[in-house]
Design a protein around this motif. Structure first.
Motif, short mmCIF file in Angstrom:
data_model
loop_
_atom_site.label_atom_id
_atom_site.label_comp_id
_atom_site.label_asym_id
_atom_site.label_seq_id
_atom_site.Cartn_x
_atom_site.Cartn_y
_atom_site.Cartn_z
N ARG A 1 0.76 -0.92 0.02
CA ARG A 1 -0.14 -0.33 0.66
C ARG A 1 0.74 1.48 0.26
O ARG A 1 0.52 2.06 -0.29
CB ARG A 1 -0.84 -0.11 0.84
CG ARG A 1 -1.51 1.12 1.28
CD ARG A 1 -2.34 0.60 2.79
NE ARG A 1 -2.90 2.25 3.10
CZ ARG A 1 -2.23 3.92 3.80
NH1 ARG A 1 -1.04 3.46 4.00
NH2 ARG A 1 -2.25 4.91 3.50
N GLY A 2 1.57 1.49 0.49
CA GLY A 2 2.95 2.50 0.59
C GLY A 2 2.38 3.61 1.42
O GLY A 2 1.07 3.18 2.62
N MET A 3 3.10 4.49 1.65
CA MET A 3 2.44 5.55 2.77
C MET A 3 2.69 6.76 1.66
O MET A 3 3.38 7.56 1.09
CB MET A 3 3.53 5.60 3.89
CG MET A 3 2.99 4.58 4.67
SD MET A 3 4.49 5.03 5.91
CE MET A 3 5.60 4.36 5.70
N SER A 4 1.38 7.81 2.36
CA SER A 4 1.05 9.95 1.70
C SER A 4 2.47 9.73 2.42
O SER A 4 3.05 8.99 3.65
CB SER A 4 -0.13 9.74 2.49
OG SER A 4 0.04 9.99 3.52
N LYS A 5 2.95 11.17 1.96
CA LYS A 5 3.81 12.04 3.01
C LYS A 5 3.52 11.99 3.76
O LYS A 5 4.36 11.75 4.80
CB LYS A 5 4.42 13.60 1.75
CG LYS A 5 4.81 13.13 1.18
CD LYS A 5 5.16 14.27 -0.51
CE LYS A 5 5.58 14.15 -1.93
NZ LYS A 5 5.32 15.69 -2.09
N GLU A 6 2.47 12.84 4.76
CA GLU A 6 2.26 12.23 6.22
C GLU A 6 2.10 11.22 6.74
O GLU A 6 2.61 11.85 7.76
CB GLU A 6 0.76 13.89 6.30
CG GLU A 6 0.22 14.45 5.04
CD GLU A 6 0.09 14.36 3.43
OE1 GLU A 6 0.35 15.27 2.89
OE2 GLU A 6 -0.06 13.04 3.04
N GLU A 7 1.86 10.64 6.28
CA GLU A 7 1.87 9.06 7.06
C GLU A 7 3.76 8.63 7.16
O GLU A 7 3.69 8.15 8.44
CB GLU A 7 1.71 7.91 6.15
CG GLU A 7 -0.30 7.87 6.69
CD GLU A 7 -0.56 6.79 4.97
OE1 GLU A 7 -1.93 6.72 6.43
OE2 GLU A 7 -0.36 6.92 4.70
N LEU A 8 4.22 9.01 6.48
CA LEU A 8 5.79 8.69 6.36
C LEU A 8 6.53 9.69 7.30
O LEU A 8 7.36 9.25 8.20
CB LEU A 8 6.21 8.95 5.02
CG LEU A 8 7.39 8.67 4.94
CD1 LEU A 8 8.32 7.19 5.62
CD2 LEU A 8 8.27 8.97 3.24
#
Length: 140
Positions: A76-83
């Motif tokens: 799924r990966g992460m958004s910039k904010e989640e990262l």
């Protein structure tokens, strides 16, 4: 059986993996339970949340005066904010946060053992996957 092999049997419809570990690196040591939480996160937060077949790759290499252990997935990966939140969470004491306990523990043990400048480095793109790299100095 290894953790990944057990999970591949359990999730045979959605999981495949590879391990690239050159034999000449067997002489080097890493703290116990360093990679397992990273692999577990790849499976549970990346692969299981993705629709379709997932792939986890573990790679080890020497770069300059460091050993790099990389766990990557096509989940799924992460958004910039989640990262960015994850990068902060692994620096905060577990009682001050609601998740990332395993990653916090790994990060803190790596910094205590090897010093600032070593530990986990994350890269991720939403819907493309995540790469977690553990950087440690070369010690025999």
């Amino acid at each position: 059986l290894s953790y990944l092999e057990i999970q591949r049997i359990r999730y045979q419809d959605i999981l495949s993996y590879s391990i690239d570990f050159p034999p000449e690196l067997l002489q080097y040591k890493i703290l116990k339970l360093t990679l397992q939480p990273l692999v577990e996160n790849s499976l549970y937060h990346g692969i299981k949340e993705k629709r379709g077949k997932g792939y986890i790759a573990i790679k080890t290499e020497i770069k300059e005066d460091c050993i790099l252990f990389t766990v990557s997935d096509n989940g799924r990966g992460m958004s910039k904010e989640e990262l960015e939140k994850l990068k902060v969470d692994i620096q905060i004491k577990p009682e001050d946060q609601k998740k990332s306990f395993g990653l916090y523990n790994v990060q803190q043990r790596l910094v205590l053992k090897y010093g600032i400048g070593y530990g986990i480095i994350f890269e991720s793109k939403l819907n493309e996957g995540t790469i977690a790299t553990v950087k440690i100095p070369i010690n025999k």
